[in-house]
Design an enzyme around this catalytic site. Structure first.
Site, PDB file in Angstrom:
ATOM      1  N   ASP A  66      24.410 -39.965  24.752  1.00 44.19           N
ATOM      2  CA  ASP A  66      23.663 -41.005  24.221  1.00 44.19           C
ATOM      3  C   ASP A  66      23.592 -42.506  24.919  1.00 44.19           C
ATOM      4  O   ASP A  66      22.522 -42.942  24.680  1.00 44.19           O
ATOM      5  CB  ASP A  66      23.966 -41.070  22.629  1.00 44.19           C
ATOM      6  CG  ASP A  66      23.264 -39.612  22.023  1.00 44.19           C
ATOM      7  OD1 ASP A  66      22.845 -39.035  22.336  1.00 44.19           O
ATOM      8  OD2 ASP A  66      23.850 -39.662  20.764  1.00 44.19           O
ATOM      9  N   THR A 182      23.322 -42.163  12.364  1.00 44.31           N
ATOM     10  CA  THR A 182      24.528 -41.429  13.000  1.00 44.31           C
ATOM     11  C   THR A 182      25.569 -42.053  13.911  1.00 44.31           C
ATOM     12  O   THR A 182      26.454 -41.383  14.344  1.00 44.31           O
ATOM     13  CB  THR A 182      24.023 -39.971  13.564  1.00 44.31           C
ATOM     14  OG1 THR A 182      23.226 -40.313  14.925  1.00 44.31           O
ATOM     15  CG2 THR A 182      23.253 -39.095  12.707  1.00 44.31           C
TER      16      THR A 182
END
Length: 276
Positions: A66, A182
């Protein structure tokens, strides 16, 4: 004219670089032109371009975790993004390495047939203050005091569309997108938000007089007025930092240029199972 496809591989990751070389061949075999970032180009001995030159690509492939995806999104502008996941969780990266070639082939066919890429539009945040604007954030914007802990906080008043929600001394206040719920937001006790929901989350960080995290619509304007400290910063996606001249108000709203996520979507609930 061939289709331009950007390819960005995680730095120092041999697996990512090998996959980048494979995708270059795939793009060329389908009549396209692969643009590789400079770090990847040096690693695999390929011609390269600065990341900002990928802004006009039909789509850009990010290979890594990510962090690599956020870096690619920040530097390549508005080109549609495809994330190949080499990390542990991969909320932003939907494609497995085994499916990367097939996904790129499918997207190239779509561009050849329709002239563009369809995908899911994802909101970003922009933060502005007295004479400055931070780069758009895909995950979150934080207004943070000088350090974490009882002696390092900052007074922050939180207002939504001009109405005060709360005011307290805190380590800071975090505003996240649904995509970023998240990430840092979750670690600070904020709620999970399914990525398809158009919402932002406002979460205080270790506030002395804490209110529950607040979910607001993406059309909302959020203002964080910081005071009562020797120093404070506004931070976009953990990298872009702006020192604040206290007292100062930081205005946070949806950026004008959302990101388009191309290719298959992440299975949100499967990804949640990988969280520790």
């Amino acid at each position: 004219m061939g289709v331009d496809v950007g390819i960005v591989a995680q730095r120092g990751n041999d697996r990512a670089q090998r996959l980048a070389a494979s995708l270059i061949r795939t793009v060329h075999d389908h009549g396209g032109h692969a643009l590789v970032d400079e770090a990847t180009g040096r690693a695999i001995d390929a011609d390269s371009v600065p990341l900002e030159a990928m802004n006009d690509c039909a789509f850009v492939v990010s290979i890594g975790g990510d962090g690599t995806f956020l870096f690619t999104a920040r530097e390549t502008g508005g080109a549609p993004l495809v994330g190949v996941n080499l990390g542990e969780v991969g909320f932003l990266n939907a494609i497995s390495p085994a499916d990367a070639v097939e996904t790129v082939e499918t997207l190239l066919e779509e561009v050849h047939e329709t002239g563009s890429i369809t995908g899911r539009s994802v909101a970003r945040l922009t933060a502005t203050g007295d004479g400055w604007t931070l780069a758009p954030a895909l995950n979150e914007v934080v207004v943070h005091g000088p350090k974490r802990g009882p002696a390092g906080g900052v007074d922050v008043e939180v207002a939504i569309d001009g109405e005060t929600y709360t005011s307290s001394r805190a380590d800071g206040v975090l505003v996240s997108t649904a995509t970023g719920s998240t990430a840092y937001n979750l670690s600070e006790g904020g709620p999970l938000v399914r990525p398809t929901v158009d919402a932002f989350v406002v979460t205080q960080m270790c506030a002395t007089e804490a209110m529950p995290p607040l979910v607001v619509g993406t059309e909302s304007e959020i203002t964080l007025t910081a005071s009562g400290a020797d120093a404070a910063w506004a931070i976009s996606d953990g990298r872009n930092r702006q020192p604040l001249d206290l007292p100062e108000t930081v205005t946070i709203r949806a950026a004008d240029d959302p990101i388009t996520l191309a290719g298959p979507s992440v299975n949100f609930f499967d990804a949640l199972e990988k969280l520790e």
